[in-house]
Every structure is written in structure tokens, then in C-alpha cells.
Scaffold this active site. Structure first.
Site, short mmCIF file in Angstrom:
data_model
loop_
_atom_site.label_atom_id
_atom_site.label_comp_id
_atom_site.label_asym_id
_atom_site.label_seq_id
_atom_site.Cartn_x
_atom_site.Cartn_y
_atom_site.Cartn_z
N ASP A 52 0.86 -1.18 0.00
CA ASP A 52 0.00 0.00 0.00
C ASP A 52 0.90 1.23 0.00
OD1 ASP A 52 -2.90 0.98 0.41
OD2 ASP A 52 -1.77 2.12 1.90
N GLU A 63 0.94 5.79 0.49
CA GLU A 63 0.28 7.06 0.76
C GLU A 63 0.91 8.10 -0.17
OE1 GLU A 63 -2.31 7.13 2.53
OE2 GLU A 63 -2.07 5.19 3.52
N GLU A 84 -5.93 18.26 2.33
CA GLU A 84 -6.81 17.11 2.22
C GLU A 84 -6.04 15.80 2.37
OE1 GLU A 84 -10.18 17.03 2.14
OE2 GLU A 84 -9.89 19.16 2.57
N HIS A 90 -4.71 6.60 7.81
CA HIS A 90 -4.15 5.69 6.82
C HIS A 90 -2.64 5.60 7.03
CE1 HIS A 90 -7.53 5.72 3.62
NE2 HIS A 90 -8.02 5.96 4.82
N ASP A 126 -1.90 -0.68 6.61
CA ASP A 126 -2.90 -0.97 5.59
C ASP A 126 -2.51 -2.18 4.76
OD1 ASP A 126 -4.29 1.16 6.54
OD2 ASP A 126 -4.16 2.38 4.73
#
Length: 227
Positions: A8, A10, A53, A149, A154
């Protein structure tokens, strides 16, 4: 031997073509669907500001990342972990990672087989939400530590979800410590066999409602509705 890399990432956003960058990679290795304990984790300096965000999603600030290496400095280690035989298991499109690799002068993962867990989940549960949190809830996987997250956490959760999507993970991932031991006697030979405790998958209220709507609207003259 089946070798899979569940991973995973980010990022600063959704589109590398618009200047978004990777800021974290987390990956774990499976051999024949069993975690080996080998993991890869790295924070990355994106050399740009973190949009608000994106920060709300993963909590990685510009200040936190500024002292970590750039992607070009960690790409070789990541590729070494993946190897030439790793099947990539992810819940997102590989284009972001391949974009970063290509634009930093490294070979992409275009020749690696890719398993998209989101597509598997959609095929199995077409009327339900299939993000990571929803799938963890469906399979009773503890994701209470996922307040933000995080790529490695994750990836670990995704590995558990992936094995459940394949048909059940407990025999290989030891998710339950509760066992029932049965003694078996066969021609005076005594042996023991261990059984993991059975699991109870409960439907959500939304799933039950959609199932009832399907029965009432799609199936005509159902036998169970006749007196």
C-alpha cells in the site's frame, strides 16, 4: 512456490501527472499465501508541500517528511524487496508507482502480475462498499489501530482481507488462538487433530435489506412465499 507482495502507499494526491508524489510505501511478503515476516516500509520526501486534504487522510506533514530520502534514493531497495518473481497484490491502480519508477530512471513493474483486491471484492460483493474498512468489518478483522491511513498497517490489513477473499485466512495466518483438539483412534494408533473455532460472518443491515429487496423484486413466484 507462490510469492506475493501485498503493498500500500500514501501520496500527496491522486494524479502523478499533476505533480502528486508518493510519501510512504509499506509491503509484506507472502509465500503460498502465508506471511513470511518480511516487510518493507519507507517514508519518502516528496519535495513539495503536503495538501491539507491529503494530510487529513494520513497525517504526514511536510515537516515530518522533509528529512526522509527522496523516491529516487529508495526505489532500488523497494525493487529489491519486490524481486523479479513477486506478484503484486494491491487495492489500487499500479500506474502511480510505475509513474514514479519511470520518471526516476528505474524499471517499472509492468511485467509483474498484479492482483487487484478491489476487483475481487466487487465481484464477490457487488452491492456493498468494498473499501478496506468495510472489508475488515465484513471479515471481522480488527482495524481499531487504523485511526489514520498508514501504508504498512494498511498492507497488513489488506493481506488479511485478501486471504479472506480467497476463501478464508485463519488456517494460514493464525488469526485465532482458540482451538478444539479431537483425539482420533485408528487401529490402536492414537493421534490428535486441531480445529480452529468456527467463525460467524454477520450481514450488515444494508446487506440484509438489499438481499430482501432482491428476493422480493427479482425472483418471481418464489416457493418460500407460497402457502
Amino acid at each position: 512456490m507462490l510469492r506475493e507482495i501485498v503493498f500500500d502507499t500514501e501520496t500527496t494526491g491522486f494524479d502523478p501527472h499533476q505533480g502528486d508524489k508518493l510519501v510512504e510505501i509499506g509491503a509484506i511478503e507472502l509465500i503460498n499465501h502465508i506471511p513470511t515476516g518480511k516487510t518493507y516500509h519507507q517514508y519518502i520526501n516528496p519535495l513539495r508541500d503536503m495538501p491539507e486534504e491529503a494530510f487529513k487522510v494520513h497525517g504526514l506533514s511536510t515537516e515530518f517528511l522533509q528529512n526522509y530520502p527522496r523516491f529516487s534514493e529508495i526505489a532500488k531497495d523497494f525493487l529489491n524487496f519486490v524481486g523479479d518473481d513477486g506478484i503484486m497484490v494491491a487495492q489500487f491502480d499500479m500506474n502511480f508507482v510505475n509513474y514514479e519508477l519511470k520518471h526516476n530512471g528505474f524499471d517499472t513493474l509492468k511485467n509483474h502480475e498484479v492482483v487487484d483486491t478491489l476487483e475481487i471484492a466487487k465481484a464477490k460483493f457487488p452491492t456493498s462498499r468494498n473499501n478496506l474498512d468495510a472489508l475488515c468489518k465484513r471479515f471481522n478483522i480488527d482495524n481499531s489501530k487504523r485511526t489514520k491511513h498508514g501504508a504498512l498497517l494498511d498492507a497488513e490489513l489488506l493481506a488479511e482481507v485478501y486471504l479472506e477473499l480467497l476463501g478464508g485466512a485463519e488456517p494460514t495466518m493464525n488469526l485465532s488462538s482458540e482451538e478444539k483438539v479431537v483425539t482420533i483412534t485408528d487401529n490402536q494408533n492414537i493421534s490428535e487433530k486441531k480445529y480452529l473455532k468456527s467463525r460467524d460472518f454477520k450481514l450488515s443491515d444494508e446487506d440484509e435489506k438489499k438481499h430482501e429487496e432482491f428476493l422480493n423484486q427479482k425472483i418471481k413466484e418464489a416457493l418460500w412465499l407460497k402457502s
